[in-house]
Design a protein around this motif. Structure first.
Motif: not given
Length: 318
Positions: A177-202
């Motif tokens: 099942p886990a392998g099947f899910l990995r094959s059909v979920q949205p493709a995992w690509t690199e984040r785009p350059a304009d992604a907003v990224v931050g660190t969260v502690t709460a």
């Protein structure tokens, strides 16, 4: 002639999950009618949930035995989206478990013919894991005349049993099942350059950041986005001192990624597994149910989850 064994060597103690693909009416009748009659002989509750054509064929061939079915219902009204359909199914299974030592189900998921219903293949795959200890035989009916080739291929990959002509047989294309899910979920690509990224502690930090990040043209989804990401942040902060929150837009889809440096998920299928009523809802199940799609990358170095929220036209059903 070899004697027909509708459920093979199934002893009624655990789940048996068969994907039966047919391309002619007589194939369906020859498979399902003996399956039903065997259940009657064993004093097992027999449930049939199918489309109109299949119900008509079975009614004509079962005759007076039709009244012995515990359930004989139309599948057309059962689709409530992947999570909603599985949650209702889970409720019914738990009710049966409380009253019957074993039972059998012949079901035709007619919604697989719909574009929005094809996600059901993921839930079929996960059922092999989350219902493994349930004592029933699930005979899933798939009409090759109605379903596209990619759906039929997913049937083969998500069902551990197939019909061998005289008895069930191991499905040669079945996948974990886990392998099947990995094959059909949205493709995992690199984040785009304009992604907003931050660190969260709460989690409250994440909620505030998301409230500001959701684009103006999809503010109607704000509650879904914030609550789903909150659940993932709570999970991440249980296993790591901080989490990373990233957001970006891909076409008409708003993407939220929550990642952590924890030990990795014990089971990547958790977002598709109904929560135990006794322990309350699980965060991943709730997050998946609110998003339109999700993808996971997990290992010993940490976990990253991406939730996809599409821009729905006014009044559209999710």
């Amino acid at each position: 002639m070899t004697r027909l064994r509708p459920t093979g060597d199934w002893d009624g103690t655990r789940l048996a999950h068969e994907g039966f693909v047919f391309s002619a009416d007589d194939e369906l009748v020859e498979r399902v009618v003996p399956f039903v009659l065997e259940g009657f002989r064993r004093d097992e509750p027999v449930l049939v949930v199918a489309g109109e054509r299949v119900r008509g064929l079975l009614a004509g061939n079962l005759g007076s035995d039709l009244g012995r079915l515990t359930v004989f219902a139309a599948a057309e009204t059962w689709w409530r989206g992947g999570h909603g359909t599985l949650q209702a199914y889970d409720r019914d299974l738990r009710a049966l478990r409380a009253t019957a030592p074993s039972w059998r189900l012949a079901a035709e998921p007619t919604w697989l013919a719909r574009e929005d219903g094809r996600v059901w293949s993921r839930y079929e795959a996960v059922a092999n894991r989350c219902y493994d200890a349930m004592p029933y035989y699930s005979l899933c009916l798939h009409d090759a005349r109605r379903l596209p080739a990619e759906v039929l291929a997913a049937v083969d990959r998500s069902h551990p049993l197939t019909w061998g002509g005289t008895a069930p047989a191991p499905g040669p294309a079945y996948e974990d099942p886990a392998g099947f899910l990995r094959s059909v979920q949205p493709a995992w690509t690199e984040r785009p350059a304009d992604a907003v990224v931050g660190t969260v502690t709460a989690p409250v930090q994440g909620r505030r950041a998301l409230s500001a990040a959701v684009p103006g043209d999809r503010r109607a989804r704000l509650g879904d986005v914030v609550l789903a990401a909150h659940e993932l942040l709570v999970n991440a902060l249980r296993v790591a001192a901080f989490a990373e929150l990233a957001t970006w837009t891909e076409g008409d889809t708003f993407v939220v990624e929550v990642s952590d440096g924890g030990p990795g998920l014990p089971d990547e299928t958790l977002g598709y597994v109904p929560p135990d009523p006794a322990t309350g809802p699980r965060g991943m199940w709730l997050a998946w149910s609110l998003a339109d799609d999700a993808a996971v990358r997990s290992g010993p170095a940490g976990t990253a989850v991406r939730l996809h929220f599409r821009r729905h036209p006014p009044g559209a059903l999710r």
